[in-house]
Design a protein around this motif. Sequence first.
Motif, PDB file in Angstrom:
ATOM      1  N   MET A  53      33.216  30.702  29.040  1.00 34.64           N
ATOM      2  CA  MET A  53      33.203  30.125  30.394  1.00 34.64           C
ATOM      3  C   MET A  53      33.181  31.220  31.457  1.00 34.64           C
ATOM      4  SD  MET A  53      35.890  26.984  30.378  1.00 34.64           S
ATOM      5  CE  MET A  53      35.543  26.367  32.022  1.00 34.64           C
ATOM      6  N   ILE A  54      33.986  32.257  31.211  1.00 36.67           N
ATOM      7  CA  ILE A  54      34.069  33.337  32.204  1.00 36.67           C
ATOM      8  C   ILE A  54      32.733  34.097  32.275  1.00 36.67           C
ATOM      9  CG2 ILE A  54      35.194  35.558  32.711  1.00 36.67           C
ATOM     10  CD1 ILE A  54      37.841  34.239  31.916  1.00 36.67           C
ATOM     11  N   ALA A  55      32.142  34.352  31.097  1.00 42.89           N
ATOM     12  CA  ALA A  55      30.861  35.087  31.100  1.00 42.89           C
ATOM     13  C   ALA A  55      29.819  34.305  31.891  1.00 42.89           C
ATOM     14  CB  ALA A  55      30.390  35.325  29.668  1.00 42.89           C
ATOM     15  N   HIS A  69      47.809  31.425  34.248  1.00 39.48           N
ATOM     16  CA  HIS A  69      47.446  32.845  34.329  1.00 39.48           C
ATOM     17  C   HIS A  69      48.654  33.762  34.252  1.00 39.48           C
ATOM     18  CE1 HIS A  69      48.851  31.613  38.171  1.00 39.48           C
ATOM     19  NE2 HIS A  69      47.795  30.847  38.367  1.00 39.48           N
ATOM     20  N   GLY A  70      49.846  33.185  34.168  1.00 32.62           N
ATOM     21  CA  GLY A  70      51.039  34.016  34.001  1.00 32.62           C
ATOM     22  C   GLY A  70      51.794  34.310  35.287  1.00 32.62           C
ATOM     23  N   VAL A  71      51.206  34.048  36.455  1.00 29.87           N
ATOM     24  CA  VAL A  71      51.958  34.268  37.708  1.00 29.87           C
ATOM     25  C   VAL A  71      52.781  33.005  37.964  1.00 29.87           C
ATOM     26  CG1 VAL A  71      51.844  34.924  40.141  1.00 29.87           C
ATOM     27  CG2 VAL A  71      50.002  35.628  38.584  1.00 29.87           C
ATOM     28  N   PRO A  72      54.134  33.124  38.001  1.00 28.62           N
ATOM     29  CA  PRO A  72      54.963  31.915  38.117  1.00 28.62           C
ATOM     30  C   PRO A  72      54.705  31.144  39.416  1.00 28.62           C
ATOM     31  CG  PRO A  72      56.307  33.837  37.548  1.00 28.62           C
ATOM     32  CD  PRO A  72      54.939  34.350  37.903  1.00 28.62           C
ATOM     33  N   ILE A 159      44.500  41.645  32.373  1.00 29.31           N
ATOM     34  CA  ILE A 159      44.004  40.636  31.421  1.00 29.31           C
ATOM     35  C   ILE A 159      42.538  40.305  31.718  1.00 29.31           C
ATOM     36  CG2 ILE A 159      44.239  38.194  30.712  1.00 29.31           C
ATOM     37  CD1 ILE A 159      47.299  38.596  31.181  1.00 29.31           C
ATOM     38  N   LEU A 160      42.251  40.092  32.996  1.00 36.83           N
ATOM     39  CA  LEU A 160      40.872  39.747  33.372  1.00 36.83           C
ATOM     40  C   LEU A 160      39.914  40.891  33.027  1.00 36.83           C
ATOM     41  CD1 LEU A 160      41.638  38.067  36.801  1.00 36.83           C
ATOM     42  CD2 LEU A 160      40.702  36.903  34.791  1.00 36.83           C
ATOM     43  N   ILE A 163      39.152  40.783  29.419  1.00 40.25           N
ATOM     44  CA  ILE A 163      38.243  39.675  29.096  1.00 40.25           C
ATOM     45  C   ILE A 163      36.810  40.049  29.514  1.00 40.25           C
ATOM     46  CG2 ILE A 163      37.651  37.269  29.623  1.00 40.25           C
ATOM     47  CD1 ILE A 163      40.662  36.719  29.974  1.00 40.25           C
ATOM     48  N   ILE A 164      36.687  40.595  30.698  1.00 39.29           N
ATOM     49  CA  ILE A 164      35.349  40.960  31.194  1.00 39.29           C
ATOM     50  C   ILE A 164      34.743  42.056  30.314  1.00 39.29           C
ATOM     51  CG2 ILE A 164      34.164  42.052  33.177  1.00 39.29           C
ATOM     52  CD1 ILE A 164      36.152  40.302  34.903  1.00 39.29           C
ATOM     53  N   ASN A 165      35.592  42.970  29.854  1.00 43.55           N
ATOM     54  CA  ASN A 165      35.135  44.013  28.927  1.00 43.55           C
ATOM     55  C   ASN A 165      34.466  43.371  27.704  1.00 43.55           C
ATOM     56  OD1 ASN A 165      35.711  47.115  28.377  1.00 43.55           O
ATOM     57  ND2 ASN A 165      35.929  46.039  26.430  1.00 43.55           N
ATOM     58  N   GLU A 166      35.119  42.329  27.181  1.00 46.07           N
ATOM     59  CA  GLU A 166      34.553  41.645  26.004  1.00 46.07           C
ATOM     60  C   GLU A 166      33.311  40.856  26.382  1.00 46.07           C
ATOM     61  OE1 GLU A 166      36.747  39.770  22.970  1.00 46.07           O
ATOM     62  OE2 GLU A 166      38.643  40.654  23.655  1.00 46.07           O
TER      63      GLU A 166
END
Length: 338
Positions: A53-55, A69-72, A159-160, A163-166
């Motif tokens: 989805m991100i790609a 996303h982990g930010v409370p 994290i992003l 993911i973008i690296n992948e």
Amino acid sequence: MNNNQKETTIKGKTAEYTEEINNMPTPAIPTVDLSPFFTAGDDESGRKKCKDMIAEACSDYGFFQIVNHGVPLDLMNQAMELSKTFFNYKDELKRECSSSPDSPLPAGYNKQPDHSPDKNEYLLMFPPESPFNVLPTNPPDFRKILEEMFKYFVKTGEILEAIINECLGLPPNFLKEYNNDRSWDFMVTLRYPPATETENNGITEHEDGNLITIVLQEDIGGLEVCKDGEWIPVIPSKGTLVVNLSDVIQVLSNKKFKSATHRVVRPKGGHRHSYVFFYNLQGDKWVEPLPNFCSAIGVRPKYKGFYYKDYQALRMRNKTHPPSTPEEIIRIGHYEIL
Ligand SMILES: O=C(O)CCC(=O)C(=O)O
Ligand SMILES: [Fe+2]
């Protein structure tokens, strides 16, 4: 059927089709659930779905939203409330938190100059340990919450980036190793005045110069992204963060991924608040299209290489010495090989 009849039928179809297109809802920016990256165990298929989805979002829009996303949520709510309290203070009080005019970096509180087409005021901070920061002592807790927000945004950025690296098919940890200095990251919390009857510009259309930008916008909305010449509003939703890719990713990927053109249109009826985190690159880094996206696949590089700090200096000059026409504003196209 004679020719005349045929023409009428075709015309009828075309009219219907045009109407259908015009009535189609504006495409929404994709929202990606990042929970597979936080859950223990090997949710490989969940992660793959996110990455796909991100790609797609990165090549279509350069924009997407994220949840889980982990930010409370509590922290984000508190940060927004404290920001509102701070911006409600009198100007003299806010200005106590401005850096001195000869400071090498523009940290602390500031307001766009009257001549600027952008209408907003903001508080800018570098990493919590930076000696350049000028952070408010009031409201109490604001400083602590700002620092916490900053730390969470760094984690989200990491994290992003992974993911973008992948998504780009780069060797494992390539971007992490290239972008291994967090000292140029910065965060801004902004307040935009309500639109007037005649004018509603918050931030003029632009692309961000860094790698990845993360935005927390208030429910009132106002952020818009340009896709194929059309402005698409980014609809706010509780707990959601907006992500946009920026110039460095566009150059490294030789335009495979987009640095999205976006703007802020001030809503009517009330002030608009946001937090914007710029996951950045250290100034001495050399930026150019990676061989994976040009020489290795027989495609010409679309940009000349440059030191990141030189591009940043040119962008800063856009602000300190605004050119007389918008076409003269330096953007990433400055390095484009035509
Ligand atoms: O305030 C926002 O929502 C986004 C601001 C923005 O695009 C920027 O500061 O570069
Ligand atoms: Fe931006």
